[in-house]
Motif scaffolding. Structure first.
Motif, PDB file in Angstrom:
ATOM      1  N   UNK A  71       0.841  -1.199   0.000  1.00 18.72           N
ATOM      2  CA  UNK A  71       0.000   0.000   0.000  1.00 18.72           C
ATOM      3  C   UNK A  71       0.878   1.252   0.000  1.00 18.72           C
ATOM      4  N   UNK A  72       1.915   1.228   0.845  1.00 18.38           N
ATOM      5  CA  UNK A  72       2.833   2.366   0.870  1.00 18.38           C
ATOM      6  C   UNK A  72       3.546   2.491  -0.467  1.00 18.38           C
ATOM      7  N   UNK A  73       4.036   1.356  -0.959  1.00 22.05           N
ATOM      8  CA  UNK A  73       4.830   1.419  -2.189  1.00 22.05           C
ATOM      9  C   UNK A  73       4.004   1.977  -3.342  1.00 22.05           C
TER      10      UNK A  73
ATOM     11  N   UNK B 157      13.115   1.552 -13.366  1.00 23.80           N
ATOM     12  CA  UNK B 157      12.561   0.757 -14.463  1.00 23.80           C
ATOM     13  C   UNK B 157      11.751  -0.410 -13.912  1.00 23.80           C
ATOM     14  N   UNK B 158      12.273  -1.019 -12.866  1.00 23.33           N
ATOM     15  CA  UNK B 158      11.583  -2.163 -12.255  1.00 23.33           C
ATOM     16  C   UNK B 158      10.240  -1.715 -11.664  1.00 23.33           C
ATOM     17  N   UNK B 159      10.246  -0.550 -11.066  1.00 19.52           N
ATOM     18  CA  UNK B 159       9.020  -0.007 -10.479  1.00 19.52           C
ATOM     19  C   UNK B 159       7.963   0.208 -11.562  1.00 19.52           C
ATOM     20  N   UNK B 160       8.389   0.771 -12.658  1.00 19.92           N
ATOM     21  CA  UNK B 160       7.436   1.012 -13.756  1.00 19.92           C
ATOM     22  C   UNK B 160       6.827  -0.302 -14.227  1.00 19.92           C
ATOM     23  N   UNK B 161       7.674  -1.315 -14.394  1.00 22.42           N
ATOM     24  CA  UNK B 161       7.167  -2.619 -14.839  1.00 22.42           C
ATOM     25  C   UNK B 161       6.210  -3.227 -13.824  1.00 22.42           C
ATOM     26  N   UNK B 162       6.604  -3.148 -12.567  1.00 22.17           N
ATOM     27  CA  UNK B 162       5.770  -3.718 -11.499  1.00 22.17           C
ATOM     28  C   UNK B 162       4.407  -3.043 -11.457  1.00 22.17           C
ATOM     29  N   UNK B 163       4.434  -1.727 -11.514  1.00 19.94           N
ATOM     30  CA  UNK B 163       3.168  -0.993 -11.448  1.00 19.94           C
ATOM     31  C   UNK B 163       2.287  -1.364 -12.641  1.00 19.94           C
ATOM     32  N   UNK B 164       2.906  -1.413 -13.782  1.00 22.62           N
ATOM     33  CA  UNK B 164       2.137  -1.704 -14.988  1.00 22.62           C
ATOM     34  C   UNK B 164       1.480  -3.074 -14.894  1.00 22.62           C
ATOM     35  N   UNK B 165       2.224  -4.028 -14.326  1.00 26.36           N
ATOM     36  CA  UNK B 165       1.698  -5.389 -14.255  1.00 26.36           C
ATOM     37  C   UNK B 165       0.757  -5.607 -13.080  1.00 26.36           C
ATOM     38  N   UNK B 166       1.145  -5.110 -11.907  1.00 23.59           N
ATOM     39  CA  UNK B 166       0.365  -5.462 -10.704  1.00 23.59           C
ATOM     40  C   UNK B 166      -0.625  -4.386 -10.296  1.00 23.59           C
TER      41      UNK B 166
ATOM     42  N   UNK C   8      -0.533   2.887 -12.124  1.00 19.50           N
ATOM     43  CA  UNK C   8       0.449   3.205 -13.167  1.00 19.50           C
ATOM     44  C   UNK C   8      -0.135   4.210 -14.159  1.00 19.50           C
ATOM     45  N   UNK C   9      -1.385   3.987 -14.493  1.00 16.07           N
ATOM     46  CA  UNK C   9      -2.029   4.935 -15.411  1.00 16.07           C
ATOM     47  C   UNK C   9      -2.093   6.336 -14.789  1.00 16.07           C
TER      48      UNK C   9
END
Lengths: 799, 296
Positions: A466-468, A528-537, A542-543
C-alpha cells in the motif's frame, strides 16, 4: 480575555500515600544495565549531559538540564516540525526552542537551593533507558547546615505524546521550613506570544487551574500552545498554596508548603503541548487534554508511559552477553532512536541531532534514510513508513529543486526542514579564519539515491504494498528520472556524473564519484523495475502516474540502459572502485603518522590541503559495497575495504559504524572491534565533548546496523532472511528481535549456533551462510549449528 | 570567528586566583637582560593600579637608592615604587615577598641570574623562581631591540581542559583594564592523546558538516572557557584554532598577530625540554602570563 492576572489558590491536601506511591519501585528500574548514570557534577560537561539525558517521544523532546539552572545550562524543548525562520539575509530555518517547562527553583525560607553553593553530598543523574525517564537524585547541605534530599523525574509520554510530566520530591532531612517551588515559563525574546482565547481563572475549583501559554514560530506562523498545571503533595497532609502570575508572555507559579523535619513533599507538574500543525485550536486542545489527564493523576499517566516503553523494547532490545559496555551503548542508541520517531506523523523526519539539541538546526540529511531507517524498518515498521512519507510530502519541493537546476524528476535537498526546500547554509567561517564555501546543497546529490534506496529497502522488508503503490513508487520513479537527466553520455556511450560531492566530503566537485554513480545506476534500475511492477500489478496506479508524470516508454527503456553503461571506476584486475576520477593521483598521506590525534584531519591539514590528498573523510566506496551487497561480490567488498580503510580519516561520526559492520562481515575482527568501540563512544565518550549540541542520531543508527547487519550478518533478501554471524571472541550471545514482512523473529546468535524463534504463524525462508533456504513455519524455533567449515542446515527445535 | 561573553555566563566573583592584582613584584639582577622586564612591570602596575615592588637579586650588593637610580628606572617609573630590602638570599627574599604581599604578580625576565649552560634553560634565578610555582607570574624573553610595551592584544591559549580555564579571568580582566582585545587560541594537537580530564573539549574529532559543526563547536568551546572563569564585563573574544605542536603554534600566532601578552594556564611542568610553556615563553616574542593551575 486577560492581559495580566495574579491569583492564589489553596491546594487541597492530597492523599499522602500518593506522593510516596508515585515514587514506588514500579517506576524505577533497578538493573544497572538499563541505567545511564552520571555521578557528581562537572560544570563544563553540562551541555553534553543535557543531550545524553534528553527525553523525547518523537513529537516533543527536552534536554536534561538542571531544573534550577547553572551557568552552563541550556534547557530546550523542541517539537518535531516546528521551525522558525529569521528574516536575516542568508538565514536558514531552524528547529525552534520553545519555552522551558522544566525550570523549577527550590527555596527553603527564601534561601535558594543551589548546586554551586554549599556542599553536594550526593548528586546523580540517571537516564532509565528501559522506561524512558530522566531521574535526578541530589542530597545537599546548604550554608546553614540544612540537608535536603531531592528525587525528581521527567518524562515525555510515549503513551500520550502531547503529555509531559515533571515530579520533584523534596525531603527536609534535618529541618522544618516553608518550602517553595518556583517555576517560570516564558516566551523567548524575539518570539511572538499568543493570547489564549476565553481563558479565565476559575475560583473555587476542586482542582488547580490549568494555565495557558503559547508562542508563534517566527517566519512560519505556527502556534505552539502549552497547558500547565501544578499540584503539591505532602506526607503530613498539610495543604499547600499556589500563587500564580500570568500574562501573555510568562507564567510564574510558586507552590509552597510547610515541611516537617524528616518529612517529604512532592511537586507534580503536568504539561500538555499542542501545535497548529495538528490542531486547529492548539490552546483548546492543550487545555482539554490536561483536564482529561488530571483526574486520572500523574501515576496513571506515568505508568502508561512505562508500559509503552516496555512494549517498544520488546521489539527492539539487543542483548550482548559478555560485553556489558557495548550492550549498554546499544541500549543508549536504541533509547534515542525510539525517542526520535513518531508513528503518527508522516510530515516530519528526524534531524541530525533528533530532538536532543539545537545543533544542525533540526535539519534532515541522508542520515535518516541510510543510517537510522534500517532500525525502524526491522523493529518499528510503522515509524519507518512515516519517516518515508516525509519524503513523499516534500516531493514537490524536490521536483522544484531539480527544475531550478535544469533537471527533471526529484532532486532531494541535502538539508531539509519543514517544507522540503534546500536549506543548506552556503558559507561558514572556520575558526582558522578560513571562509568555507559550502556546496553540499548543490553537489551532494547522492541523497536522492538514498531516498529511493530507503523506500525500496522498506518495501522489500515489510511487504507494505500500500505504501509502495501510493507513496514510494512515485518517489522512486522521480529519483530515477532525476539521475537520467543529471548524467551525461560520452562518445564511447559510457554514462558519467560530473561535479558532485560523494560521502567523502574532503573532496568536493569531483567527477564520477563511484558511490554516487553506483547508487544512481541502482536507482535507475529500480525505477525501471518499479514502472514494470506498477504496470503489471497495479495498472490503475500506473495509469494515474503516467498521466501525472507523462512517462513515455522510450524514457523508461533508457533507464536500465543508462545504468548498464554507468561509469563506476571499477578495475576488474584490482577489484577496486576508484573513489572518483583522479583519486589515485592524489598525494598519499600516511594517516598513522598523525596518530595519536585529537582532531579531524581537515582541521589538522586545512580544507584546501586535504583536497589534494587521498585521505577519505568517511565510508564512501566501503559504504557502497555494503549497501549494494546484492550486486557486489564479497571479495570486491573485502578488497575495497582493505584499500580504503587505511586511507580513511573518520572525520565523520557516520564512519566508524560502517567500518565496524564491513570489517565484521569480512572477518577483520580486530578492526571490527575497534570501530565498534569507536562508534559506541561518539556520544558516550566522556572526554569527547561531541554531544553538546545533541546526540548523533545517525551514528546511533549505524551502531545498531553494525551489530545486527555486521556481527550477526543479518540480510533481508528478496525472499528470505539470512545470517552470517561473526561474533567477537568475548561475546557469548547476541540476541535481538526483528520484524520481517509482518513476522516477528527473535534471533539468538551464539558462537556455535543460531536460533530463530518465529512469533507468528507465518512461513519464513531462513538462510545461513552457504546453505540453501529453509521454509520455517511459525510459531516455532529453528536452529543452525556451526560446523568446521560453515553451518549446518536449519532444523526445527520446537513448535 | 568571534564569541561574545554572554552576560549570564559572567559571574563577577570566582573562588580561583582571578581577583585583581594588588602588587607587582619585579625581580631584577641589575644586568641588561633582566632589566627588559622593567617597562612590562611598570605598565602592568599602571594597568592594575598596583604597587610596584622591586626586588634586587644581583650578585653585587646595592642599596635601595642605588637600585632605584642605577637600574634604568625613569623618574616616572620610580614614582610609587617600593624598593625592597636587599638582605638575605635572593630566592628567600622573593618567596618572602610573595607570601607577604597581597595578590602579587611576579614579573621577570627569563635571563635573571647566572646564564644557563643549556640554551633551553633560563637563567638561574628565573629557574629557581619558576620552580616555586607562583600563582601568577609574567616571564619575558629579552628582546635585542626592545620597543615600548603596550597592551592592545592578548592571546589566551587554552587546551580545552577545565584546568586551563583559570587563565580566562586574568586575560579578560586585563583586557577590560587596558582595552585590549583577546584572541582565544586552541591548538588541535598532534601526537597527543585526548585529555582524560572530565569536561575537556578539544577541536572536533568528527566534523560531520562544517557549516553546522564549526559554529556549534566554537560556541561550546567559548561557553566552557568563559563559564568557569570569572569575567567582569562582556569582553569580545575572538576564537582561533590551529593545529600542530601547541607551544610553537601559540608562539607563531602570537608573532603573526602582533600579540603583546600571552596568557595561559600552567600546570607546573617545566623540566622537559619540549615543554610547551617554555617554547611559548622563548618564541612568542612577548611577555607570557602564567596562571598556575594544578592538574586534575
Amino acid at each position: 480575555m486577560y492581559s495580566a492576572v495574579s491569583f492564589e489558590e489553596q491546594l487541597r491536601p492530597a492523599d499522602p500515600k500518593a506522593a510516596s506511591g508515585l515514587m514506588a519501585a514500579q517506576l524505577r528500574a533497578q538493573d544497572p544495565k538499563w541505567l545511564l548514570i552520571e555521578d557528581g557534577f562537572t560544570l563544563a560537561r553540562e551541555h553534553e549531559i543535557e543531550s545524553l539525558f534528553a527525553i523525547a517521544n518523537g513529537y516533543v523532546g527536552n534536554r536534561g538540564s538542571l531544573a534550577e539552572g547553572s551557568p552552563l545550562s541550556a534547557p530546550a524543548t523542541f517539537v518535531a516540525g516546528i521551525f522558525r525562520q529569521s528574516d536575516t539575509p542568508g538565514a536558514v530555518p531552524e528547529l525552534m526552542t520553545l519555552p522551558d517547562w522544566t525550570a523549577v527553583k527550590i527555596s527553603m525560607d527564601g534561601q535558594a537551593l543551589n548546586i554551586q553553593g554549599g556542599e553536594i553530598l550526593e548528586h546523580r543523574r540517571i537516564l532509565d533507558l528501559r522506561r524512558g525517564m530522566f531521574w535526578r537524585e541530589w542530597r545537599h547541605r546548604d550554608h546553614h547546615g540544612r540537608i535536603t534530599r531531592i528525587s525528581a523525574f521527567r518524562l515525555a509520554s510515549l503513551a500520550d505524546r502531547h503529555l509531559l510530566l515533571h515530579s520533584i520530591t523534596l525531603t527536609a532531612e534535618n529541618y522544618r521550613s516553608l518550602v517553595q517551588f518556583e517555576s517560570c515559563m516564558e516566551v523567548p525574546e524575539g518570539t511572538l506570544s499568543v493570547l489564549a482565547p476565553d481563558w479565565k481563572v476559575r475560583s473555587n475549583s476542586a482542582r488547580p487551574n490549568v494555565l495557558p501559554l503559547a508562542v508563534r514560530a517566527p517566519g512560519r506562523g505556527t502556534t505552539v500552545a502549552f497547558g500547565v498545571t501544578s499540584q503539591i503533595l505532602s506526607e503530613t497532609e498539610l495543604p499547600g498554596k499556589r500563587i500564580v502570575a500570568i500574562d501573555q508572555r510568562r507564567i510564574t507559579e510558586r507552590c509552597e508548603i510547610e515541611v516537617e523535619v524528616g518529612s517529604a513533599c512532592q511537586l507534580e507538574r503536568l504539561i500538555s503541548i499542542f501545535s497548529s500543525r495538528e490542531s486547529n485550536s492548539p490552546f483548546e486542545s492543550a487545555m482539554r487534554h490536561l483536564k482529561q489527564v488530571i483526574p486520572e493523576g500523574m501515576s496513571k499517566a506515568a505508568l502508561a508511559h512505562v508500559k509503552k516503553w516496555e512494549s517498544r523494547w520488546d521489539t527492539a532490545d539487543v542483548e550482548i552477553q559478555g560485553d556489558d559496555f557495548l550492550e549498554q551503548a546499544l541500549r543508549f542508541a536504541i533509547y534515542h532512536l525510539i525517542s526520535s520517531a513518531n508513528p503518527d506523523d508522516g510530515r516530519v523526519s528526524i534531524g541530525a541531532r533528533a530532538l536532543t539539541g539545537a545543533a544542525y538546526k533540526g535539519h534532515v540529511f541522508w542520515d535518516t534514510e541510510i543510517y537510522m531507517l534500517p532500525f525502524y524498518i526491522f523493529t518499528y515498521p510503522l515509524a519507518a513508513r512515516k519517516l518515508l512519507e516525509y519524503r513523499y510530502h516534500t516531493l514537490d519541493a524536490a521536483r522544484d529543486k531539480a527544475l531550478s537546476y535544469g533537471f527533471r524528476g526529484a532532486m532531494y535537498p541535502w538539508e531539509s526542514a519543514d517544507t522540503g526546500e534546500e536549506v543548506t547554509p552556503t558559507t561558514v567561517i572556520a575558526p582558522s579564519g578560513e571562509v568555507l564555501k559550502i556546496r553540499n546543497g548543490e553537489l551532494e546529490i547522492h541523497i536522492t539515491a538514498a531516498v529511493a534506496f530507503a523506500i525500496w529497502q522498506y518495501w522489500q522488508s515489510t511487504g507494505d504494498d500500500e505504501f509502495f503503490v501510493h507513496f514510494g513508487a512515485e518517489i522512486v520513479l522521480e529519483c530515477a528520472r532525476f539521475w537520467a537527466s543529471r548524467l551525461t553520455t560520452e562518445k564511447d556511450q559510457t554514462c558519467h556524473i560530473g561535479h558532485v560531492i560523494g560521502p567523502d566530503e574532503y573532496h568536493d566537485d569531483v567527477d564520477d564519484s563511484a558511490y554516487t554513480n553506483l547508487m544512481a545506476a541502482w536507482t535507475l534500475r529500480r525505477g525501471a523495475e518499479t514502472a514494470n511492477l506498477l504496470e503489471q500489478r497495479w495498472p490503475q496506479r500506473w495509469q494515474e502516474l503516467c498521466r501525472k508524470l507523462h512517462f513515455t516508454r522510450e524514457e523508461l527503456l533508457r533507464w536500465p540502459s543508462f545504468a548498464d553503461r554507468m561509469f563506476t571506476g571499477f578495475n576488474p584486475d584490482t577489484r577496486l572502485f576508484e573513489q572518483f576520477r583522479g583519486y589515485y593521483a592524489k598525494e598519499h598521506v600516511e594517516l598513522a603518522d598523525y596518530e595519536p590525534r585529537t582532531a579531524a584531519m581537515d582541521v589538522i591539514l586545512g580544507h584546501e590541503r586535504i583536497q589534494h590528498t587521498d585521505i577519505v573523510k568517511q565510508a564512501d566506496v566501503v559504504l557502497a559495497t555494503y549497501l549494494l551487497q546484492d550486486e557486489v561480490s564479497p571479495d570486491v567488498c573485502a578488497a575495497n575495504f582493505r584499500y580504503y580503510e587505511p586511507r580513511t580519516g573518520h572525520g565523520s561520526s557516520l564512519s566508524p559504524s560502517i567500518h565496524a559492520l564491513v570489517a565484521a562481515r569480512i572477518g577483520e575482527n580486530r578492526l571490527a572491534h575497534n570501530y565498534l568501540r569507536q562508534a559506541s563512544e561518539i556520544d558516550l565518550g566522556n572526554n569527547m565533548g561531541n554531544a553538546a549540541g545533541g546526540v548523533h542520531a545517525a551514528a546511533l543508527g549505524g551502531l545498531w546496523q553494525a551489530v545486527v547487519f555486521g556481527f550477526a550478518g543479518f540480510r533481508s533478501r528478496k525472499d528470505a532472511v539470512s545470517f552470517a554471524p561473526n561474533l567477537l571472541p568475548h561475546w557469548k550471545r547476541l540476541s535481538f528481535p526483528l520484524e520481517w514482512r509482518g513476522t516477528r523473529l527473535r534471533v539468538s546468535v551464539e558462537p556455535e549456533a543460531i536460533t530463530i524463534t518465529l512469533g507468528n504463524p507465518a512461513v519464513v525462508r531462513l538462510q545461513v551462510e552457504g546453505e540453501a533456504a529453509y521454509h520455517a513455519q511459525g510459531p516455532g524455533q529453528y536452529i543452525s549449528e556451526r560446523t568446521a567449515g560453515g553451518w549446518k542446515a536449519w532444523r526445527q527445535l520446537s513448535r | 570567528m568571534t564569541a561574545t561573553l554572554a552576560k549570564e555566563n559572567a559571574p563577577i566573583a570566582s573562588a580561583h586566583s582571578s581577583a585583581s592584582v594588588e602588587n607587582i613584584l619585579l625581580i631584577l639582577d641589575g644586568e641588561p637582560p633582566s632589566k627588559a622586564a622593567i617597562p612590562v612591570a611598570c605598565k602592568l602596575a599602571e594597568t592594575y593600579a598596583a604597587t610596584l615592588h622591586v626586588t634586587y637579586v644581583g650578585e653585587r650588593r646595592l642599596e635601595a637608592r642605588e637600585i632605584a637610580c642605577n637600574l634604568g628606572f625613569s623618574t616616572e617609573q620610580r614614582h610609587g615604587a617600593v624598593f625592597d630590602d636587599v638582605s638575605g638570599d635572593a630566592l628567600g627574599r622573593v618567596s618572602k615577598m610573595t607570601a607577604q604581599l597581597s595578590r602579587p604578580l611576579i614579573v621577570m625576565s627569563t635571563q635573571t641570574g647566572r646564564p644557563a649552560a643549556d640554551k633551553d634553560r633560563f637563567a638561574s634565578i628565573t629557574e629557581s623562581v619558576v620552580a616555586t610555582r607562583p600563582e601568577r607570574m609574567v616571564l619575558l624573553t629579552p628582546d635585542p631591540s626592545p620597543q615600548p610595551w603596550v597592551l592592545s592584544r592578548i592571546l589566551l591559549a587554552h587546551d580545552g581542559t577545565p584546568t586551563s580555564t583559570p587563565a580566562t579571568c586574568p586575560a579578560a580582566e586585563l583586557a577590560q583594564l587596558s582595552g585590549a582585545e583577546v584572541i582565544a587560541l586552541h591548538v588541535a594537537a598532534r601526537g597527543h592523546e585526548r585529555p582524560r580530564e572530565p569536561g575537556s573539549l578539544q577541536a572536533p574529532r568528527y566534523l560531520d558538516q562544517p557549516q553546522h559543526e564549526w559554529p556549534a563547536w566554537a560556541e561550546e568551546f567559548m561557553n566552557r572557557v568563559l563559564a568557569s572563569g570569572a569575567s567582569p564585563t562582556a569582553i569580545q573574544f575572538q576564537l582561533a584554532v590551529t593545529s600542530g605542536r601547541p607551544g610553537s603554534e601559540i608562539a607563531e600566532l602570537a608573532r603573526e598577530r602582533l600579540v603583546n601578552l600571552v596568557v595561559m594556564a600552567w600546570h607546573g611542568h617545566w623540566d622537559h625540554q619540549t615543554c610547551a610553556t617554555r617554547v611559548v615563553i622563548q618564541a612568542s616574542g612577548c611577555p607570557v602570563l602564567l596562571v598556575y593551575s594544578a592538574e586534575n
